[in-house]
Design an enzyme around this catalytic site. Structure first.
Site, PDB file in Angstrom:
ATOM      1  N   SER A  62       0.795  -1.223   0.000  1.00 35.48           N
ATOM      2  CA  SER A  62       0.000   0.000   0.000  1.00 35.48           C
ATOM      3  C   SER A  62       0.831   1.278   0.000  1.00 35.48           C
ATOM      4  O   SER A  62       0.324   2.348  -0.313  1.00 35.48           O
ATOM      5  CB  SER A  62      -0.947   0.022   1.211  1.00 35.48           C
ATOM      6  OG  SER A  62      -0.218   0.143   2.417  1.00 35.48           O
ATOM      7  N   LYS A  78       0.893   4.568   7.007  1.00 34.79           N
ATOM      8  CA  LYS A  78       0.391   5.403   5.912  1.00 34.79           C
ATOM      9  C   LYS A  78       1.048   6.773   6.000  1.00 34.79           C
ATOM     10  O   LYS A  78       1.826   7.054   6.907  1.00 34.79           O
ATOM     11  CB  LYS A  78      -1.132   5.566   5.995  1.00 34.79           C
ATOM     12  CG  LYS A  78      -1.941   4.278   6.067  1.00 34.79           C
ATOM     13  CD  LYS A  78      -1.942   3.501   4.773  1.00 34.79           C
ATOM     14  CE  LYS A  78      -2.757   2.205   4.902  1.00 34.79           C
ATOM     15  NZ  LYS A  78      -2.666   1.358   3.704  1.00 34.79           N
TER      16      LYS A  78
END
Length: 280
Positions: free
Chosen positions: A44, A121
């Protein structure tokens, strides 16, 4: 003589036990207060972080909360100890001790607001801001961030990491051993932070509703925009949603070690060019 030998053996065993206990205590304190190891399990955050990158998260950057306590998740042997199980009494007020706020563009490890699992993230949205994706471009308070084409990101189409995850490709489907290609851009955030983002295809997450970030929360997104479960999807729908300030664990600054194989022991799969690479 035999008695002395037995006493010596017993004393040696107790000293060994004490040494192990002290070592575990020191390691626990070090992991709680200073640095936490983190292994990248998914794609990701490509191409900033690759599957198999190993790094240490600096816990001192944002201060301490319940999320600073260590967790241990080993499903193979039935161990699932969450930070809240140890320090849950500190949870709930969304504050931190010696706290400082993250800056836009920081790559952050945090506890998932619902599951408690560690996620990594990039911080793209701050408290009180409105965010939206329009045609794959991030909008902050109604203004599009700058996106500059930067060629392509290429990798071998094959199972990756211990979970044997297959990459998604803009030129897919691609068979094993083929070249998997993604479009690459440099995204420039309002504070001047530049970082790489990838694009695979046109999909629903390229056009979203407007998100209003609550006070005391942050909006997180993966750099591999079309292959990231992040704040664009609420927790009730299986995403991350808005991340509370107290859920931050720390900032990731540098890759320490990297392996492209299913095990770090497979030295022939080590990515020596990524050792000690700075995370931008």
């Amino acid at each position: 003589m035999a008695r002395d030998k037995k006493t010596s053996s017993g004393g040696g065993f107790l000293e060994t036990v004490k040494t192990v206990v002290y070592a575990l205590l020191i390691a626990g304190i070090f992991r709680t207060l200073f640095f936490q190891p983190f292994w990248i399990p998914s794609g990701s955050m490509k191409d900033t972080l690759l599957i198999g990158d190993f790094l240490f998260v600096n816990k001192m950057t944002y201060g301490y909360s319940y999320a600073s306590c260590p967790s241990l998740y080993l499903p193979a042997i039935g161990i699932d100890i969450d930070a809240a199980d140890i320090c849950g009494f500190l949870d709930g007020d969304n504050t931190r001790i010696f706290g400082s706020e993250p800056e836009r563009g920081d790559v952050v490890v945090f506890r998932h607001p619902l599951t408690g699992r560690d996620f990594i993230k990039r911080v793209v949205g701050l408290p009180g801001e409105s965010l939206q994706m329009v045609d794959g471009v991030l909008q902050i308070d109604g203004t599009a961030v700058e996106m500059t084409p930067d060629g392509t990101f290429e990798e071998i189409a094959q199972p990756q990491g211990p979970q044997r995850l297959r990459p998604r490709c803009a030129n897919g489907p691609v068979g094993d051993g083929g070249t998997c290609v993604k479009e690459k851009f440099v995204e420039t955030l309002p504070n001047g932070v530049e970082h790489s983002v990838l694009n695979i295809s046109r999909q629903g997450s390229d056009n979203t509703p407007v998100y209003e970030v609550p006070e005391g929360h942050y909006f997180m997104m993966g750099d591999n925009r079309d292959n990231s479960s992040d704040s664009r999807v609420p927790t009730v729908a299986g995403g991350v949603g808005y991340v509370p300030y107290e859920n931050l664990v720390g900032r990731a600054r540098r890759v320490v070690f990297s392996s492209a194989g299913s095990s770090m022991l497979f030295f022939w799969t080590w990515r020596a060019d990524r050792f000690f690479e700075r995370i931008e």
